[in-house]
Design an enzyme around this catalytic site. Structure first.
Site, PDB file in Angstrom:
ATOM      1  CE  LYS A 179     -12.217 -52.635 -57.169  1.00  0.00           C
ATOM      2  NZ  LYS A 179     -12.207 -51.792 -55.982  1.00  0.00           N
ATOM      3  CD  GLU A 253       0.128 -63.756 -50.402  1.00  0.00           C
ATOM      4  OE1 GLU A 253      -0.376 -64.398 -49.469  1.00  0.00           O
ATOM      5  OE2 GLU A 253       1.216 -64.045 -50.919  1.00  0.00           O
ATOM      6  CB  CYS A 287      -4.500 -61.745 -43.979  1.00  0.00           C
ATOM      7  SG  CYS A 287      -2.904 -60.957 -44.178  1.00  0.00           S
ATOM      8  CD  GLU A 383      -9.795 -64.110 -42.696  1.00  0.00           C
ATOM      9  OE1 GLU A 383     -10.469 -64.003 -43.743  1.00  0.00           O
ATOM     10  OE2 GLU A 383      -8.600 -63.808 -42.631  1.00  0.00           O
TER      11      GLU A 383
HETATM   12  P1  NAD Z   1     -12.420 -58.357 -50.731  1.00  0.00           P
HETATM   13  O1  NAD Z   1     -12.099 -59.662 -51.378  1.00  0.00           O
HETATM   14  O2  NAD Z   1     -13.819 -58.047 -50.451  1.00  0.00           O
HETATM   15  O3  NAD Z   1     -11.879 -57.151 -51.638  1.00  0.00           O
HETATM   16  C1  NAD Z   1     -10.526 -57.083 -52.073  1.00  0.00           C
HETATM   17  C2  NAD Z   1     -10.480 -56.266 -53.358  1.00  0.00           C
HETATM   18  O4  NAD Z   1     -11.117 -56.978 -54.412  1.00  0.00           O
HETATM   19  C3  NAD Z   1     -11.183 -54.916 -53.279  1.00  0.00           C
HETATM   20  O5  NAD Z   1     -10.437 -53.967 -54.003  1.00  0.00           O
HETATM   21  C4  NAD Z   1     -12.504 -55.206 -53.955  1.00  0.00           C
HETATM   22  O6  NAD Z   1     -13.122 -54.058 -54.469  1.00  0.00           O
HETATM   23  C5  NAD Z   1     -12.067 -56.138 -55.053  1.00  0.00           C
HETATM   24  N1  NAD Z   1     -13.114 -56.979 -55.621  1.00  0.00           N
HETATM   25  C6  NAD Z   1     -14.283 -57.355 -55.042  1.00  0.00           C
HETATM   26  N2  NAD Z   1     -14.979 -58.161 -55.883  1.00  0.00           N
HETATM   27  C7  NAD Z   1     -14.225 -58.308 -57.004  1.00  0.00           C
HETATM   28  C8  NAD Z   1     -14.386 -59.036 -58.214  1.00  0.00           C
HETATM   29  N3  NAD Z   1     -15.458 -59.802 -58.441  1.00  0.00           N
HETATM   30  N4  NAD Z   1     -13.390 -58.981 -59.124  1.00  0.00           N
HETATM   31  C9  NAD Z   1     -12.282 -58.254 -58.890  1.00  0.00           C
HETATM   32  N5  NAD Z   1     -12.085 -57.529 -57.773  1.00  0.00           N
HETATM   33  C10 NAD Z   1     -13.033 -57.556 -56.830  1.00  0.00           C
HETATM   34  O7  NAD Z   1     -11.510 -58.296 -49.415  1.00  0.00           O
HETATM   35  P2  NAD Z   1     -11.462 -57.158 -48.307  1.00  0.00           P
HETATM   36  O8  NAD Z   1     -12.726 -57.218 -47.518  1.00  0.00           O
HETATM   37  O9  NAD Z   1     -11.085 -55.858 -48.941  1.00  0.00           O
HETATM   38  O10 NAD Z   1     -10.228 -57.631 -47.421  1.00  0.00           O
HETATM   39  C11 NAD Z   1     -10.356 -58.540 -46.352  1.00  0.00           C
HETATM   40  C12 NAD Z   1      -9.869 -59.917 -46.770  1.00  0.00           C
HETATM   41  O11 NAD Z   1      -8.545 -59.816 -47.285  1.00  0.00           O
HETATM   42  C13 NAD Z   1      -9.766 -60.888 -45.614  1.00  0.00           C
HETATM   43  O12 NAD Z   1     -10.290 -62.140 -45.975  1.00  0.00           O
HETATM   44  C14 NAD Z   1      -8.267 -61.000 -45.357  1.00  0.00           C
HETATM   45  O13 NAD Z   1      -7.873 -62.189 -44.761  1.00  0.00           O
HETATM   46  C15 NAD Z   1      -7.716 -60.825 -46.719  1.00  0.00           C
HETATM   47  N6  NAD Z   1      -6.330 -60.355 -46.665  1.00  0.00           N
HETATM   48  C16 NAD Z   1      -5.319 -61.240 -46.969  1.00  0.00           C
HETATM   49  C17 NAD Z   1      -3.996 -60.843 -46.883  1.00  0.00           C
HETATM   50  C18 NAD Z   1      -2.873 -61.782 -47.197  1.00  0.00           C
HETATM   51  O14 NAD Z   1      -1.751 -61.325 -47.400  1.00  0.00           O
HETATM   52  N7  NAD Z   1      -3.109 -63.075 -47.280  1.00  0.00           N
HETATM   53  C19 NAD Z   1      -3.690 -59.532 -46.510  1.00  0.00           C
HETATM   54  C20 NAD Z   1      -4.740 -58.667 -46.217  1.00  0.00           C
HETATM   55  C21 NAD Z   1      -6.058 -59.097 -46.309  1.00  0.00           C
END
Ligand code: NAD
Length: 486
Positions: A179, A253, A287, A383
């Site tokens: 997803k 992550e 991130c 962040e």
């Molecule tokens: P997000 O958590 O909003 O979404 C990530 C994914 O989770 C999306 O596919 C989203 O549709 C899905 N999702 C949302 N709610 C959900 C739920 N209740 N159950 C299951 N899936 C769900 O994050 P984002 O805005 O897409 O990405 C930005 C964040 O990601 C930042 O905080 C960033 O630091 C982090 N990030 C971390 C790394 C790492 O390697 N540590 C890498 C990239 C991004």
């Protein structure tokens, strides 16, 4: 637009492309060109996720039995396709996510490299043999696939993060339900079609597009043996609770608040280039981005002067424009969050050191901003996912290390210095899963382990490198005796 042949569907379930839209449709926007949407995509719901899990369950055993060699060959073919289509994939990624074309192209090329590397690992035995106390007996450990894996990915690396999860999952014999983030569906469809074209049997990789709630249904499905997630802290912690409560395996992550310490003996040119790249590159939507710049002692004033010049000169624009250094933020909503955080920092007393000039109008463009301030600022703890960073001044090495570690996160950290004693201390004492010396907090190579500490990853198994396969496999220990006593 692209010349790449994209299937006329959105979800890939059991080898069939589907336009089923029980959740309605959603428009994917081009953040640099709001008048030119990328496309409209059907949205699944819980039933779509359940269908995909059923397809994965049905396909997994045969895929596991196919053996490492056959699985590796699919990844090798996928690597060739990622390389051949790097330019087209880069354009798709830039259209949806906004980052510059060279940044997007880097994702495509590293996706190829990841497939090639993970395929190559198939030729390196992960089995171990132990001597037994009993004559004639051997003890052998094998790695069995986890089973069905849920892959949930964010929008900020729409090509590479999915591939660095999917490639090791597939080569170790798992079936996947993926997803992707709602903002980047076209990149996801392009990736799934590459794996299909590379010869992946139906049902081994399933793609479902839809909102976070559909991801929630996926992680709650007890037929899903493990979930690997990259995204925000709150969502990740909810997924962890759901999956561990049903005894599944989870890999997280999450966010970061990465420090970069600049010492007085640093090469100032190297430090300035690395700090600006780490803080502002990819519009700060990494991130691993540098969120705190810790200047030690007298280097502070020169560092600030140089950073001010560099940040002010950054050219913000459409990621498709070759002159652009910093693309737009991913969406108007993301821009509003960054703007709110900047307003809050100012209200809390942050000093604005630099703002990039000439930022175009548009709902997603945001001028890279450099602040100075202290740890009382919210922005130095939480962040902010954009091109914003803060310079903090400290007097000495001890203070610098204490401040660097004064965060709930532990993803990356960097130091700029020529002193081997400080380097040694950094490697041992910085509480981060990835430490850079004289390099930006961002960037990693796909054949080395990647992951964080503390709230950034918890106790998750490392991604990438040869460690990537640990999460996707179960170790089984076999005691093997001859059939008849001698
Ligand atoms: P997000 O958590 O909003 O979404 C990530 C994914 O989770 C999306 O596919 C989203 O549709 C899905 N999702 C949302 N709610 C959900 C739920 N209740 N159950 C299951 N899936 C769900 O994050 P984002 O805005 O897409 O990405 C930005 C964040 O990601 C930042 O905080 C960033 O630091 C982090 N990030 C971390 C790394 C790492 O390697 N540590 C890498 C990239 C991004």
């Amino acid at each position: 637009m692209t010349t790449m042949s994209i299937p006329a569907g959105a979800h890939l379930i059991g080898g069939d492309w589907s336009t089923a839209a029980p959740g309605g449709t959603a428009v994917s926007d081009n953040p640099a060109r709001p008048d030119e949407p990328v496309g409209e995509f059907p949205q699944g719901d819980a039933s779509t996720a359940a269908d995909a899990v059923t397809a994965a369950v049905d396909a997994q055993a045969a895929w596991a039995r196919a053996g490492f060699g056959a699985r590796a060959r699919v990844l090798e073919r996928a690597a060739v396709l990622f390389d051949e289509r790097a330019d087209e994939l880069a354009l798709l990624c830039t259209l949806e996510e906004g980052k510059t074309v060279p940044e997007s192209r880097g994702e495509a090329v590293l996706s190829a490299e990841t497939c090639r590397y993970q395929a190559g690992l198939a030729k390196v035995s992960s089995e171990r043999i132990f001597p037994s106390n009993n004559p004639g007996e051997t003890i052998r450990t094998v790695r069995a696939p986890l089973g069905v894996v849920g892959v949930i990915t964010p929008w900020n690396f729409p090509l590479l993060i999915p591939v660095w999860k999917i490639a090791p999952a597939l080569v170790t014999g798992n079936a996947v339900v993926w997803k992707p983030a709602s903002n980047t569906p076209l990149s996801a469809v392009a990736i799934a079609s590459i794996f299909t074209e590379a010869g992946l049997p139906p049902g081994v990789l399933n793609l479902v597009l839809g909102p976070g709630s559909m991801g929630g249904a996926l992680v709650a499905d007890d037929r899903v043996d493990g979930v690997t997630f990259t995204g925000s802290v709150g969502v990740g912690q909810g997924i962890r609770d759901t999956v561990t409560a049903r005894n599944g395996r989870v890999q997280l992550e999450l966010g970061g608040h990465n420090p970069c310490i600049v010492f007085g003996d640093a090469d100032i040119d190297v430090a300035v280039a690395g700090v600006v790249n780490g803080a502002m590159g990819a519009t700060g939507q990494k991130c691993t981005a540098t969120r705190r710049i810790i200047a030690v002692g007298d280097v502070h004033d020169e560092l600030v002067d140089r950073l001010v010049d560099a940040v002010t000169a950054l050219k913000v624009g459409d990621g498709q424009d070759a002159a652009t250094a910093i693309g737009p933020l991913v969406s108007a909503g993301a821009r509003a969050e960054v703007a709110d955080a900047v307003d809050q920092a100012k209200a809390e007393g942050a000093e604005t050191l630099a703002v990039a000039g000439g930022t175009p109008d548009g709902p997603c463009f945001f001028a890279p901003t450099l602040f100075a301030g202290g740890t009382d600022l919210t922005i130095t703890h939480e962040e902010v996912f954009g091109p914003v960073s803060t310079v903090l001044r400290v007097d000495d090495e001890d203070e610098a290390f204490a401040l660097a570690n004064d965060t709930d996160f532990g993803l990356t950290a960097s130091v700029y210095t020529d002193d081997p004693w400080i380097v040694d201390r950094a490697v041992h004492e910085l509480q981060a899963g990835l430490i850079k010396v004289n390099g930006p907090t961002t960037g990693s190579e796909i054949h080395a382990p990647f992951g964080g500490e503390k709230d950034s990853s918890g106790h998750a198994a490392r991604e990438q490198g040869d460690t990537a396969q640990e999460f996707f496999t179960r170790t089984r220990t076999a005691y093997i005796k001859p059939g008849r006593p001698r």
